[in-house]
Every structure is written in structure tokens, then in C-alpha cells.
Design a protein around this motif. Structure first.
Motif, short mmCIF file in Angstrom:
data_model
loop_
_atom_site.label_atom_id
_atom_site.label_comp_id
_atom_site.label_asym_id
_atom_site.label_seq_id
_atom_site.Cartn_x
_atom_site.Cartn_y
_atom_site.Cartn_z
N MET A 219 10.32 6.12 -11.72
CA MET A 219 9.62 4.94 -11.24
C MET A 219 9.90 3.78 -12.17
SD MET A 219 5.92 6.29 -10.04
CE MET A 219 5.67 7.92 -10.68
N ASN B 254 9.85 -0.52 -13.26
CA ASN B 254 9.00 -1.70 -13.33
C ASN B 254 9.39 -2.63 -12.19
OD1 ASN B 254 8.06 -4.29 -13.95
ND2 ASN B 254 8.08 -3.88 -16.13
N GLU C 118 4.28 -1.00 -5.93
CA GLU C 118 3.63 -0.29 -7.05
C GLU C 118 2.58 0.69 -6.55
OE1 GLU C 118 2.18 -3.24 -9.74
OE2 GLU C 118 4.18 -3.72 -10.50
N ARG D 117 2.13 3.38 -9.05
CA ARG D 117 2.27 2.65 -10.31
C ARG D 117 1.31 1.46 -10.37
NH1 ARG D 117 7.07 -0.05 -10.44
NH2 ARG D 117 7.60 0.33 -8.29
#
Length: 60
Positions: free
Chosen positions: A1, A3, A53, A58
Motif C-alpha cells: 500500500m 502513499n 485510502e 489506509r
């Protein structure tokens, strides 16, 4: 995963494809002109990054 600010999968094409999908389902950008479209699409970009996200687990 990754950013969402450096994720190579998040390209202008992704935003364009989401725009096309929304338009396919009958949603339209405001008819106020180019500067309004740019502002709206900038907001869509932020929301789409948040959605990505959340989708990948995330969240901030």
C-alpha cells in the motif's frame, strides 16, 4: 500500500475515468466555465484520494 501523494497508480487518467463514469450515470459538471471545472475537479481529486485510502484501509 502506497502513499496517495506518491502512488504511481493515482494519475490524471484515474480522475478522468471517474469523471467519465459519473457522466455516464447522468452527473454533469457545472456549466459555469473552465475555472469552475478546474475548481470542481480539484475537489474531486482530493475526495478520490481519500476514497482510495479508505478502499485500501489506509485511513488517516
Amino acid at each position: 500500500m502506497g502513499n496517495s501523494t506518491t502512488d504511481l497508480r493515482f494519475t490524471p487518467l484515474l480522475t478522468a475515468e471517474v469523471q467519465a463514469l459519473l457522466e455516464k450515470h447522468g452527473y454533469r459538471l457545472p456549466s459555469d466555465g473552465g475555472h469552475v471545472h478546474a475548481l470542481v475537479l480539484a475537489r474531486v481529486d482530493v475526495v478520490l484520494r481519500n476514497l482510495v485510502e479508505i478502499f485500501e484501509g489506509r485511513t488517516r
